[in-house]
Structures are given as C-alpha cells and as structure tokens.
Design an enzyme around this catalytic site. Structure first.
Site, PDB file in Angstrom:
ATOM      1  N   ALA A  17       0.828  -1.211   0.000  1.00 10.25           N
ATOM      2  CA  ALA A  17       0.000   0.000   0.000  1.00 10.25           C
ATOM      3  C   ALA A  17       0.861   1.258   0.000  1.00 10.25           C
ATOM      4  O   ALA A  17       0.510   2.275   0.576  1.00 10.25           O
ATOM      5  CB  ALA A  17      -0.910  -0.006   1.221  1.00 10.25           C
ATOM      6  N   GLY A  19       1.956   2.676  -2.872  1.00 12.19           N
ATOM      7  CA  GLY A  19       1.801   3.376  -4.149  1.00 12.19           C
ATOM      8  C   GLY A  19       1.187   4.755  -4.018  1.00 12.19           C
ATOM      9  O   GLY A  19       0.457   5.042  -3.081  1.00 12.19           O
ATOM     10  N   ARG A  23      -2.991   8.967 -10.091  1.00 11.98           N
ATOM     11  CA  ARG A  23      -4.077   9.158 -11.052  1.00 11.98           C
ATOM     12  C   ARG A  23      -5.406   9.530 -10.396  1.00 11.98           C
ATOM     13  O   ARG A  23      -6.339   9.954 -11.056  1.00 11.98           O
ATOM     14  CB  ARG A  23      -4.242   7.897 -11.924  1.00 11.98           C
ATOM     15  CG  ARG A  23      -3.220   7.844 -13.053  1.00 11.98           C
ATOM     16  CD  ARG A  23      -3.248   6.511 -13.765  1.00 11.98           C
ATOM     17  NE  ARG A  23      -2.577   5.482 -12.996  1.00 11.98           N
ATOM     18  CZ  ARG A  23      -2.605   4.179 -13.298  1.00 11.98           C
ATOM     19  NH1 ARG A  23      -3.287   3.756 -14.335  1.00 11.98           N
ATOM     20  NH2 ARG A  23      -1.956   3.299 -12.551  1.00 11.98           N
ATOM     21  N   GLY A  88       9.429  -0.543  -6.641  1.00 16.98           N
ATOM     22  CA  GLY A  88       8.753  -1.679  -7.252  1.00 16.98           C
ATOM     23  C   GLY A  88       8.152  -2.643  -6.246  1.00 16.98           C
ATOM     24  O   GLY A  88       8.458  -2.591  -5.052  1.00 16.98           O
ATOM     25  N   GLY A 112      -3.512  -3.191  -1.325  1.00 15.97           N
ATOM     26  CA  GLY A 112      -4.499  -2.394  -0.591  1.00 15.97           C
ATOM     27  C   GLY A 112      -5.584  -1.823  -1.471  1.00 15.97           C
ATOM     28  O   GLY A 112      -6.599  -1.328  -0.983  1.00 15.97           O
ATOM     29  N   LYS A 360     -33.854  18.329  15.081  1.00 18.86           N
ATOM     30  CA  LYS A 360     -32.459  18.151  15.481  1.00 18.86           C
ATOM     31  C   LYS A 360     -32.440  17.919  16.976  1.00 18.86           C
ATOM     32  O   LYS A 360     -33.081  18.668  17.715  1.00 18.86           O
ATOM     33  CB  LYS A 360     -31.644  19.407  15.148  1.00 18.86           C
ATOM     34  CG  LYS A 360     -30.162  19.258  15.433  1.00 18.86           C
ATOM     35  CD  LYS A 360     -29.523  20.537  15.919  1.00 18.86           C
ATOM     36  CE  LYS A 360     -29.904  20.837  17.351  1.00 18.86           C
ATOM     37  NZ  LYS A 360     -29.211  21.998  17.916  1.00 18.86           N
TER      38      LYS A 360
END
Ligand code: UD1
Ligand code: CA
Length: 508
Positions: A17, A19, A23, A88, A112, A360
């Site tokens: 986990a 990485g 993206r 890696g 992960g 509430k």
C-alpha cells in the site's frame, strides 16, 4: 514446514500500500477513498483477517500518515512499515519481509487497492497452495482484454514465469491469463529470492513477479489458482475505475439484500452501503440511499427519494422523501414527505414527522405528531403531544442552544414560537399564533398573540368599486355552513365550561 497452522491460518499477510495513487489526483490517499461507504483499504484488511494471519504487515509510503491513522482505528493489530523509495513491488515485499524477521511458513502478498478481493478467495488460494504443496501460488484470471497486466507464461501447462505488459513480446501479449498480483509464498523462498531480484526491465523496478521464474529456476513447485470472478482482481487507479467498482459492489449488495428478503423496486437507483443492515420484508422504493450503519426493521417502507445515514428505522415505519442522519425512527412511525432529520432525532413508536419539518436533537415520545412544516430542535416531547403547522422551537438565542420540554398530550396551535429554555407541562395547550416565553403549567392554556380588531364595512369604504367591495355587497352575511357546523360542534363539547372561549382560541 515446521509450523502446523490451523485449517486457514497463515504465518503472515503483507499488504502492499505504498503506491502513490497519482491518477486519483487527490489530497486523500487512494486507499482511503470509499467503496460502498468504507475506505478501500478496509476491504484488504478484512480479506487478510479471514486468513487469521499471525502477522499482518501493511507496507506504506505515499500519504502514510493518513493510511496509518486509518489502520490505528480499523486494524490496530496491523504492523506498518515504510517503503522509503518506491522501487517496485519486489522492493515493497522485501520491506515487509524485513519487518517480519525470521517468520516461517506461508506469506500471502496482497494489495491495498483491490477492494473486491475477499477472504473466501484468499482461503481458496491458500488451500490450492497447500494441496499442490507449492512454494509459490499465484492468483490469476482469464480476461478478455489483458492490456496493462502481467501475463502468466506457461510451459507445458506449468506456470513458468510472469512477464509485465511493458516487457512482453507480441506473442506474450496475446496471453490472456493475467497476474492479479496476489500470491502465497513460502517465507524461506522469499528470503532467498528477493535479494536476487534485478531491475532489468523497462520500468527499472524490482518486480516481485520475477520470484516466479526464480522459484522455477530453483526447482520449486509453482502453481496458479484461477478465479472466475474477474472483479476480485480489479484494482482502482483512478476515479473512473472507482465509480465502476462502486457500481459493481452496490449491484452485488442490492442483490444480496433482495435474496435476503428485501424488496427493491429499482436496483439501478438504490444504493446500499456495506455496513447497512436490513430485515426481511423491508421495501425500498426508487432513489434511496442507505448509508453508514443504517438499519431497517421488518415491514418498513423506505423511499422514494430518501437518504439515510446512520439511521435506525423500526418495524413497519414509513419514510418518504426524507434526508436523515444519526436518527432513530420508531416502529410504525411515519416520516415525510420532505422531512429532514438531523442528528439526535429520536422519534417514538407511532410518532409522526411530516411535510417540511426539520428536527435536530429532538426526543419525540410515542404517538407524538409534528405533521406540517416547522422546526423542532433541542426538544423533549412526551407521548401523544401535537405540534401544529408552522411551529418553531426557538432553541438558539444567538449564543447557546437551549432546551424545550413539551409534556405528554400537550397541544401547540399552529404558527407558535416556543422560546427556549421553556417547559410546557403535560396536557397544556398553547393557542395558535402564540409566542411563548414563560413556562406553561400542566393543563393550562397559554394565549400570547395580538388582539383581533374588526373594522366593519372597511372594504366598501376604502376599496370602493373593487371586486372585493362588490362581493361584500352581494354577501348574504352568514358564516359558511361548514364553519357554522364545526363551531356548533365545538360549542356543544365545551358548553358549561368556564374557559370555553379560550379553548376555542386554542384550535388551530
Ligand atoms: C502489478 C504486477 C502485475 C499485475 C498487476 C495486477 C508487478 C511488477 N506487476 O503491476 O503483474 O498484473 O500488479 O494489478 O508486480 N506498490 C508498492 N510499492 C512499490 C510499487 C507498488 O507498495 O514500490 C504497491 C502499489 O501501491 C499497488 C501494488 O503494489 O497497490 C501494485 O503496484 P502497481 O505499480 O500498480 O503494479 P502494476 O504495474 O499494476
Ligand atoms: Ca495497479
């Protein structure tokens, strides 16, 4: 092996986990983005836990503080170890192994960011590993478009090595058996093989996949376990994949609940998060989101157009077009349409929170009703109380939130303002349109409104020639029969009682 693990127990699971999740383009670690309402990493933890590992190691890196904070809460038994340079998957496993010291036996390596992988699949992988007496078993899948994945290269049917897409030849790229990245290794094999890995590849990384070729070279048994649930090997790298994953997990959860006896009218627009609990004979109408730790009891009907987060709904309750959070709705209660239940709302059995009502921090006793628009905050209502349309519990004085008590079977006429802190006793009445600032004793009537003044023939004098004036001119001067009839009824009921007039005033 000198260890004798129980049927499913393994020596260790290493979850990779570290990485970046670049993206995702997010300030939040990819592993904490939600699938069915739960952080992605929690699924990896659950799957690992199903193996009852003696050690659970999570290799962290990018945004490690966030990842570690989640693990401290969700999986305190996990050990974390930082991979300082992201060199890696081989490097990552080596870091995990260093943390494990001289562990003996089976080491399972997972990711992960593969949320649909479950404990059953990991158990089946371990079982295959044991049955074949392998020193390494890899979880694989046959997929139609294997682009991007590592390919399983077999020789005479046996797994020979794994080649990454980027390093593969045209012939190898035709292979559609892919590496899921999930493996069982014998610990000794990893200790011997990892130091031999070389970054001789397009990405210049240490590939854990090269362990397969290494094992074969050492004459060890290597096997593959092929899963036919392709989703279980699917990773999440960007938000498009995240949405696809959420849709699939949701589809399965909705299907699961239907098989458990829940009626779902429109599975496409129904979202049920992982920690939700539903009883048999619950009905869910379209556009409904059941989130967090919500639970719905048997016979309840939820929706359409309803979102409930951490809401407990009792048997046979009816919740229509409602937005609720951290609330309890009692058995046979009715909520909505268009109700907003904020945290701390507890609606008793047979209670009613109606149209355009916001609540509430409100404890509302059995059978109490707030049927029409209004605000009920910091409120304690007894049983069978009635709050008329448009009533506001004025709970905020600009600085503090203050409580209101409304006793059992008390009645508040329409458009009243109850200025907190205030106590309205059991059975008390508040006349419509009142602003109440002092306590109303049990059984009393409080009237606090301007006096009505009637100016006879005002329209004829001030609006001469208007349609109103013409209508007034033509009027027979009698009250509408419905009103007259109702007034007679009310007078009958209160005849002989000294406060008859006042009681009439209290009607909304
Ligand atoms: C990897 C496999 C590939 C397989 C695919 C399945 C290798 C070399 N390749 O490729 O055969 O088909 O997974 O999804 O293993 N990680 C670290 N530290 C690192 C690098 C990666 O912790 O230094 C973690 C990542 O956070 C991620 C996992 O390992 O969870 C996989 O890494 P990624 O770079 O996505 O591998 P792939 O290129 O997808
Ligand atoms: Ca990946």
């Amino acid at each position: 092996m000198n260890t004798t693990p129980t049927q499913s127990s393994v020596a260790a699971v290493i979850v990779l986990a570290a990485g970046g999740g670049t993206r995702m383009k997010s300030k939040r670690s990819k592993l904490l983005h939600a699938v069915a309402g739960r952080p992605m990493l929690s699924y990896a933890v659950d799957a690992a836990r199903a193996l009852e590992p003696r050690h659970l190691v999570v290799v962290v890196g990018h945004l490690r503080e966030q990842v570690e904070a989640h693990l401290t809460e969700y999986c305190p038994e996990a050990l974390t170890v930082e991979q300082p340079v992201r060199n890696g998957t081989g490097g990552a496993v080596a870091v995990g192994m260093a943390k494990l010291g001289d562990v003996q036996g089976e080491v399972v390596v997972t990711y992960g960011d593969v949320p649909m992988l479950n404990g059953e699949t990991l158990k089946a992988l371990v079982a295959a590993h044991r049955a074949d007496q392998n020193s390494c078993t890899v979880l694989t899948a046959m997929i139609p478009d294997p682009t991007g994945y590592g390919r399983i290269v077999r020789e005479e049917g046996q797994v020979a090595r794994i080649v990454e897409h980027k390093d593969a030849t045209e012939t190898e790229r035709v292979i559609n058996e892919i590496n899921s990245g999930i493996y069982v290794f014998d610990a000794d094999l990893l200790r011997a093989g990892l130091p031999t890995l070389q970054p001789n590849n397009v990405q210049g990384e240490l590939y854990v996949t090269d362990m397969i070729g290494y094992a074969r070279g050492e004459g060890k048994r290597v096997g593959a376990f092929v899963t036919d649930d392709l989703w279980q090997t699917e990773g999440v790298n960007d938000r498009v994949q995240l949405a696809r994953m959420n849709a699939e997990v949701n589809r399965r959860l909705v299907e699961h609940w239907m098989r458990e006896g829940v009626t779902v009218l429109d599975p496409q627009t129904t979202w049920i998060e992982a920690d939700v609990d539903l009883a048999t004979d619950v009905t869910i109408l379209p556009n409904t989101h059941l989130l967090g730790a919500s639970s719905i009891a048997t016979g309840a009907v939820i929706g359409p157009d309803t979102t409930l987060r951490d809401v407990e709904v009792g048997e046979n309750a009816r919740v229509v077009r409602c937005h609720g959070e951290l609330a309890v709705i009692g058995p046979n209660a009715e909520v909505g349409p268009f109700a907003r239940l904020r945290p701390g709302t507890v609606l008793g059995e047979r209670g009613r929170i109606g149209t355009f009502v916001e609540t509430k921090n409100a404890e509302i006793g059995a059978g109490s009703r707030i049927p029409h628009f209004g605000y009920v905050g910091d409120a304690y209502l007894g049983e069978g109380a009635y709050v008329g349309a448009g009533t506001t519990f004025a709970n905020f004085d600009g600085q503090d939130r203050l409580p209101t008590h409304l006793g059992s079977h008390a009645f508040v006429g329409a458009n009243s303002v109850l200025v907190a802190p205030i106590d309205i006793g059991d059975g008390a009445y508040v006349a419509a349109g009142s602003t109440i600032t002092s306590d109303v004793p049990a059984g009393a009537l409080a009237v606090a409104r301007g006096q009505e003044h009637i100016s006879e023939d005002w329209v004829q004098r001030k609006r001469t020639g208007s349609r109103s004036a013409a209508a007034a001119e033509a009027a027979v001067g009698e009250v509408h029969p419905k009103v007259a009839e109702a007034r007679a009824r009310v007078q009958d009921k209160t005849a002989g009682q000294p406060e008859a007039a006042e009681q009439q005033e209290a009607q909304q």
